[in-house]
Design an enzyme around this catalytic site. Sequence first.
Site, PDB file in Angstrom:
ATOM      1  N   ASP A  54      14.429 -24.554 -56.339  1.00 39.66           N
ATOM      2  CA  ASP A  54      13.421 -25.687 -56.270  1.00 39.66           C
ATOM      3  C   ASP A  54      14.092 -27.073 -56.246  1.00 39.66           C
ATOM      4  O   ASP A  54      14.244 -27.474 -57.217  1.00 39.66           O
ATOM      5  CB  ASP A  54      12.407 -25.513 -57.279  1.00 39.66           C
ATOM      6  CG  ASP A  54      11.306 -26.521 -57.134  1.00 39.66           C
ATOM      7  OD1 ASP A  54      11.493 -27.429 -56.719  1.00 39.66           O
ATOM      8  OD2 ASP A  54      10.251 -26.174 -57.951  1.00 39.66           O
TER       9      ASP A  54
ATOM     10  N   TYR B 269       9.244 -25.996 -63.792  1.00 41.17           N
ATOM     11  CA  TYR B 269       8.064 -26.463 -63.237  1.00 41.17           C
ATOM     12  C   TYR B 269       8.115 -26.235 -61.627  1.00 41.17           C
ATOM     13  O   TYR B 269       8.901 -26.765 -60.885  1.00 41.17           O
ATOM     14  CB  TYR B 269       7.477 -27.648 -63.584  1.00 41.17           C
ATOM     15  CG  TYR B 269       6.064 -28.161 -62.667  1.00 41.17           C
ATOM     16  CD1 TYR B 269       4.893 -27.443 -63.254  1.00 41.17           C
ATOM     17  CD2 TYR B 269       5.869 -29.061 -61.900  1.00 41.17           C
ATOM     18  CE1 TYR B 269       3.868 -27.645 -62.575  1.00 41.17           C
ATOM     19  CE2 TYR B 269       4.657 -29.185 -61.359  1.00 41.17           C
ATOM     20  CZ  TYR B 269       3.557 -28.508 -61.763  1.00 41.17           C
ATOM     21  OH  TYR B 269       2.183 -28.977 -61.104  1.00 41.17           O
TER      22      TYR B 269
ATOM     23  N   LYS C  69       8.825 -34.460 -52.516  1.00 39.51           N
ATOM     24  CA  LYS C  69       9.178 -35.854 -53.213  1.00 39.51           C
ATOM     25  C   LYS C  69      10.112 -36.737 -52.018  1.00 39.51           C
ATOM     26  O   LYS C  69       9.497 -36.962 -51.094  1.00 39.51           O
ATOM     27  CB  LYS C  69      10.101 -35.326 -54.274  1.00 39.51           C
ATOM     28  CG  LYS C  69       9.288 -34.429 -55.069  1.00 39.51           C
ATOM     29  CD  LYS C  69       8.192 -34.872 -56.109  1.00 39.51           C
ATOM     30  CE  LYS C  69       7.739 -33.960 -57.217  1.00 39.51           C
ATOM     31  NZ  LYS C  69       6.372 -34.140 -57.618  1.00 39.51           N
TER      32      LYS C  69
END
Length: 449
Positions: A260, A158, A288
């Site tokens: 990522d 994702y 994050k």
Amino acid sequence: MLENLVARPTIDDQTTEESRRWFERAQKVLAGGISSSARAFGGGSLTHPLYMARGQGSHIWDLDGHEFIDYLLSYGSVILGHAHLAQQAALIEQIEQGTMFGTCNMLEVQLAEEICRLVPGADLVRYANSGSEAMSGAVRAARGFTGKNKIIKFEGHYHGWLDQLAISNRPALSDAGPSDRPNSAPHSRGIPQSVVADVIICPWNDPNALTQILDEHAGQIAAIVAEPIVANNACIMPQPGYLEFLRSQCDLRDIVLIFDEIVTGFRVAPGGAQQLFGVIPDISVFSKALGGGLPISAFAGKHKIMDLIGANKIKHGGTYNGNPLCATGALVALQTISAAGALDELRNNGEIIIDVIKCSAAKNHVACLMQGLGSMFQIVFGAEKPPRNYRELLTSNTETYGRFRQAMLDQGIHINSSGMACWFISLAHSEEDVETTCQAIEIAMKQIA
Ligand code: PLP
């Protein structure tokens, strides 16, 4: 200490009346009553999402006053814990000075210095505001640098909700195509076929499939994009040598390797998964943990690529990029995370929980295995051997995960409602939290056995 574990009320529609009331109100003004498609559902016995009122350290409280130890942590973002005191103080000081000017500021420089100090692959940095946006910047940079359009993405990974990467996130088997040569399946209506056509989907952890795809598209691939630890597939780990294989293929074929590290960055090691595995990508993407609960993201890479952005040959912009408020929050986060031993303690706490899950499952004859590391991990029920990729993960038992999650929620332990995602530990989780969590695990395992 949480109230007696066994005596807590079940978390269901009856005991979460306030959340239900707010969800009804929300449905009149927010599409679907929610702000992100991932929040549609509370899971288990709940027919509405849970509304949280406040957080303090590793604990959160819902609108009906239930207290939970939080292992969702805003999908890993709140790595310092909720309402962290030093971060609060720095943020208040910055609010008094002004939150954003749309100009250059000192904090964006100090933060970039810290990112470059910690991350092996970061020579130069650019900021954005969400993971999806920073991923777009990384892909633009790779395409601008190579002059090629196609990218390779792995099935099940994702990288956000934006068109060019929201392809084969978690495709239904009916759309997914052959496992060794998956279809490019758009994640949503509204993603143009012209965008989908430039994204080639490959199974993760399969060097032969990747070689075949690279040969088929020789000279056309700008970037290979990957989550080095697949946070969004229950923490599937890279097979030994696989990340090295990606690196060598990219070098051989002049392809930009994009990691990522939105979830793994500043979490699995101060320098992210690239430091942990010793494989350095050309571009890394962070969010994050970077913000420690503030909305900020960044992509960072080698001079040869990032200099083209510096020279304005590859354009990148954003009103809120590097704003002093979010940069302040992030600076405190990185300084705290990189303090000696900070991540060791976090990882140790997670490893204790992992061990207790394994022992308790064995004792109760519950078939499951653990994936990931102490800082981020997931239980995969019904699996006999670790799934290597999305298709293998699909054979796990999601119904058992749902029952386990409900049993944990009933005992005041808040974990992700999706077994495809993972648990996160913060620096605020204490020995006492871990002990309470381990007791809850013992009870939950008995209940689901
Ligand atoms: N990449 C990964 C690995 C993620 O887990 C996420 C979000 O969960 C994203 C990208 C997208 O980030 P955002 O939701 O901030 O756009």
